[in-house]
Write an enzyme that holds these catalytic residues in place. Structure first.
Site, PDB file in Angstrom:
ATOM      1  N   GLN A  26       1.128  -1.230   0.175  1.00 47.00           N
ATOM      2  CA  GLN A  26       0.148  -0.078   0.031  1.00 47.00           C
ATOM      3  C   GLN A  26       0.966   1.043   0.195  1.00 47.00           C
ATOM      4  O   GLN A  26       1.226   1.691  -0.486  1.00 47.00           O
ATOM      5  CB  GLN A  26      -0.871  -0.413   1.089  1.00 47.00           C
ATOM      6  N   ILE A 130      -1.499  -6.077  -1.891  1.00 43.39           N
ATOM      7  CA  ILE A 130      -0.849  -5.207  -2.863  1.00 43.39           C
ATOM      8  C   ILE A 130      -1.643  -3.844  -2.886  1.00 43.39           C
ATOM      9  O   ILE A 130      -2.913  -3.729  -2.704  1.00 43.39           O
ATOM     10  CB  ILE A 130      -1.144  -5.704  -4.494  1.00 43.39           C
ATOM     11  N   SER A 131      -0.882  -2.712  -2.562  1.00 41.68           N
ATOM     12  CA  SER A 131      -1.289  -1.462  -2.282  1.00 41.68           C
ATOM     13  C   SER A 131      -2.497  -0.802  -3.434  1.00 41.68           C
ATOM     14  O   SER A 131      -2.079  -1.308  -4.728  1.00 41.68           O
ATOM     15  CB  SER A 131      -0.462  -0.536  -2.188  1.00 41.68           C
ATOM     16  N   GLN A 132      -3.350  -0.144  -3.165  1.00 38.52           N
ATOM     17  CA  GLN A 132      -4.278   0.548  -3.974  1.00 38.52           C
ATOM     18  C   GLN A 132      -3.274   1.505  -5.106  1.00 38.52           C
ATOM     19  O   GLN A 132      -2.603   2.214  -4.620  1.00 38.52           O
ATOM     20  CB  GLN A 132      -5.338   1.278  -3.405  1.00 38.52           C
TER      21      GLN A 132
END
Length: 281
Positions: A26, A130-132
């Site tokens: 993220q 998994i980060s935005q």
């Protein structure tokens, strides 16, 4: 160094027909506070909604050939994601071009690939995410501040997506992952792209990478109650570190080293990340 992102050594059209693999990983908004949403909320809000492309054309660092069988390989899908990120307040075109260049779906489990380009953090296994896309772009923009990055350290490789984006905006990128299966997954995800300026390290990210220091940029993909002092000491004078800080309530923090024993700190916006932990597993 040129301020323009570089192409991957291997053109990404050659990967267009390959299925997505199981993945693992993220800023500066002063007029508003962005509160991240869960993947479920983002998916619900994105369902049935089309996103307009950018108002102006920019040449991508690399592109995938369109495919009727897999619409995710279309550059138009990534361009829509970049348009949304730009609308959310990220205006550094070097960062936006890097986000356009890297196919996010290649770093995710095939079952989640259809959600790859919505603004959501998604699971990658081992209680990690998994980060935005917005947060990835926002943190890199804050670290860059419009200036070329020579040597960057990432704490928390995850599936390798953010490392791939960083490789497009920095001359040399080093990334540390403490979870061995994710380290191996990131290597597997990145190997076909042949990213020559990216080095992956299995180890304790809280210790940094003193053998490769100093860094003019450090970015953390996990939140601690404070930024480890070892990382602060590995910044160059003038170097910038971006990290989420806090427990249940977290905020992005931008730290700049202004002298040998002096750092300044600026709070950017609210966020939500997985916890920063010591050691390796």
């Amino acid at each position: 160094m040129s301020d323009k992102p570089r192409n991957f050594p291997l053109t990404l059209d050659s990967l267009a027909g390959k299925p997505a693999r199981q993945g693992g990983a993220q800023s500066l908004a002063q007029s508003r506070v962005a509160t991240p949403q869960t993947a479920t909320q983002n998916a619900a809000q994105s369902a049935g909604r089309s996103v307009q492309g950018p108002g102006h054309e920019r040449a991508p660092a690399s592109a995938l050939a369109p495919s009727r069988q897999n619409p995710l390989v279309s550059e138009a899908v990534r361009r829509a994601m970049v348009a949304r990120i730009e609308k959310q307040g990220v205006h550094d075109h070097v960062v936006l071009d890097a986000m356009l260049a890297v196919p996010r779906h290649l770093f995710m489990d095939e079952a989640l690939a259809s959600q790859a380009y919505i603004d959501a953090s998604l699971p990658i296994g081992h209680h990690q995410t998994i980060s935005q896309p917005y947060i990835v772009a926002r943190m890199i923009e804050a670290m860059r501040q419009g200036k070329p990055l020579l040597r960057v350290l990432e704490i928390g490789t995850g599936c390798g997506y953010q490392a791939a984006v960083l490789s497009q905006v920095a001359k040399d990128v080093f990334s540390i992952e403490r979870i061995k299966p994710l380290h191996e997954l990131a290597k597997s995800n990145l190997r076909p792209l042949r990213v020559s300026n990216l080095r992956l390290q299995y180890g304790d990210g809280m210790l940094g990478l003193p053998q490769a220091a100093p860094f003019d940029g450090i970015i953390l993909a996990a939140a601690g109650l404070e930024v480890p002092h070892a990382l602060l000491e590995q910044l160059t004078i003038g170097g910038r570190l971006v990290a989420p800080v806090g427990a249940k309530l977290q905020h992005l923090q931008l730290i700049t080293r202004v002298a040998k024993m002096e750092w300044t700190s600026q709070t950017l916006e609210d966020c939500h990340f997985v916890p920063l932990r010591p050691g390796t597993i």
